[in-house]
Design a protein around this motif. Structure first.
Motif, short mmCIF file in Angstrom:
data_model
loop_
_atom_site.label_atom_id
_atom_site.label_comp_id
_atom_site.label_asym_id
_atom_site.label_seq_id
_atom_site.Cartn_x
_atom_site.Cartn_y
_atom_site.Cartn_z
N GLY A 286 0.82 -1.22 0.00
CA GLY A 286 0.00 0.00 0.00
C GLY A 286 0.85 1.26 0.00
O GLY A 286 0.54 2.23 -0.70
N ASP A 287 1.93 1.25 0.77
CA ASP A 287 2.83 2.41 0.81
C ASP A 287 3.52 2.59 -0.54
O ASP A 287 3.71 3.72 -1.01
CB ASP A 287 3.88 2.25 1.91
N PHE A 288 3.91 1.48 -1.18
CA PHE A 288 4.50 1.58 -2.51
C PHE A 288 3.50 2.16 -3.49
O PHE A 288 3.81 3.07 -4.27
CB PHE A 288 4.96 0.19 -3.00
N MET A 289 2.29 1.67 -3.46
CA MET A 289 1.27 2.09 -4.42
C MET A 289 0.88 3.56 -4.24
O MET A 289 0.39 4.19 -5.18
CB MET A 289 0.03 1.19 -4.34
N ALA A 290 1.12 4.13 -3.08
CA ALA A 290 0.85 5.55 -2.87
C ALA A 290 1.71 6.41 -3.79
O ALA A 290 1.36 7.54 -4.12
CB ALA A 290 1.09 5.94 -1.41
#
Length: 178
Positions: free
Chosen positions: A80-84
């Motif tokens: 999720g942090d990467f996809m942000a």
């Protein structure tokens, strides 16, 4: 032998000084000395300078920081942090969209106890609010023991855009060397 500063500091640490201070505090009086005001002003100045320094980082430096944060997110399996850091309009190799990239990362990270991402030197070119980053990468995965069970190298080209004041990847192309 003693300068004024040493005498002043010594007086503040003395027992009578601390007793008087405690009496004042117990009485509910608020004592604001020039030292307290100076420390407060210094703290505000440092905070303001820190905010200015963060906001004025060169675009390439901010892009490299975003890249590093996204790399760490993958290694720590925080998809999720990467996809942000990925644009809603993302396109990748083979027609991959943002949703497919998200699913690929989830499957890849869930299937491995440990994930490694080692990049070579970044070739960064910034032009206004667009940028290109080219780099080699070694992806590893496995049980988390000494040696990874899987490893693959890729040559990656990514395109970035400034969106809402943040760098986000809007395209990526990767090739495995033959």
């Amino acid at each position: 032998m003693f300068d004024g500063c040493a005498l002043f500091l010594g007086a503040q640490g003395s027992i009578p000084f601390r007793m008087e201070k405690a009496k004042t505090l117990m009485a509910g009086d608020v004592v604001v000395t020039w030292q307290h005001r100076w420390h407060r002003r210094t703290a505000w100045l440092c905070l303001a300078l820190g905010m200015v320094a963060c906001g004025s980082a060169p675009p390439e430096e901010r892009l490299r920081q975003q890249f590093s944060a996204m790399q760490s997110a993958v290694e720590q399996k925080r998809v999720g942090d990467f996809m942000a850091g990925v644009s809603d309009e993302f396109t990748g190799s083979g027609g991959m969209d943002r949703g497919a990239l998200h699913n690929l990362l989830r499957v890849s990270t869930l299937g491995q106890a440990s994930v490694g991402v080692t990049t070579g030197p970044l070739d960064v070119h910034v032009q206004g609010e667009d940028a290109t980053v080219k780099f080699p990468v070694l992806l590893t995965g496995g049980s988390g023991r000494l040696l990874p069970q899987q490893a693959q190298t890729y040559q990656v080209t990514t395109g970035w855009r400034m969106e809402d004041g943040e760098w986000r990847v809007h395209y990526a192309h990767w090739d495995a060397p033959h």
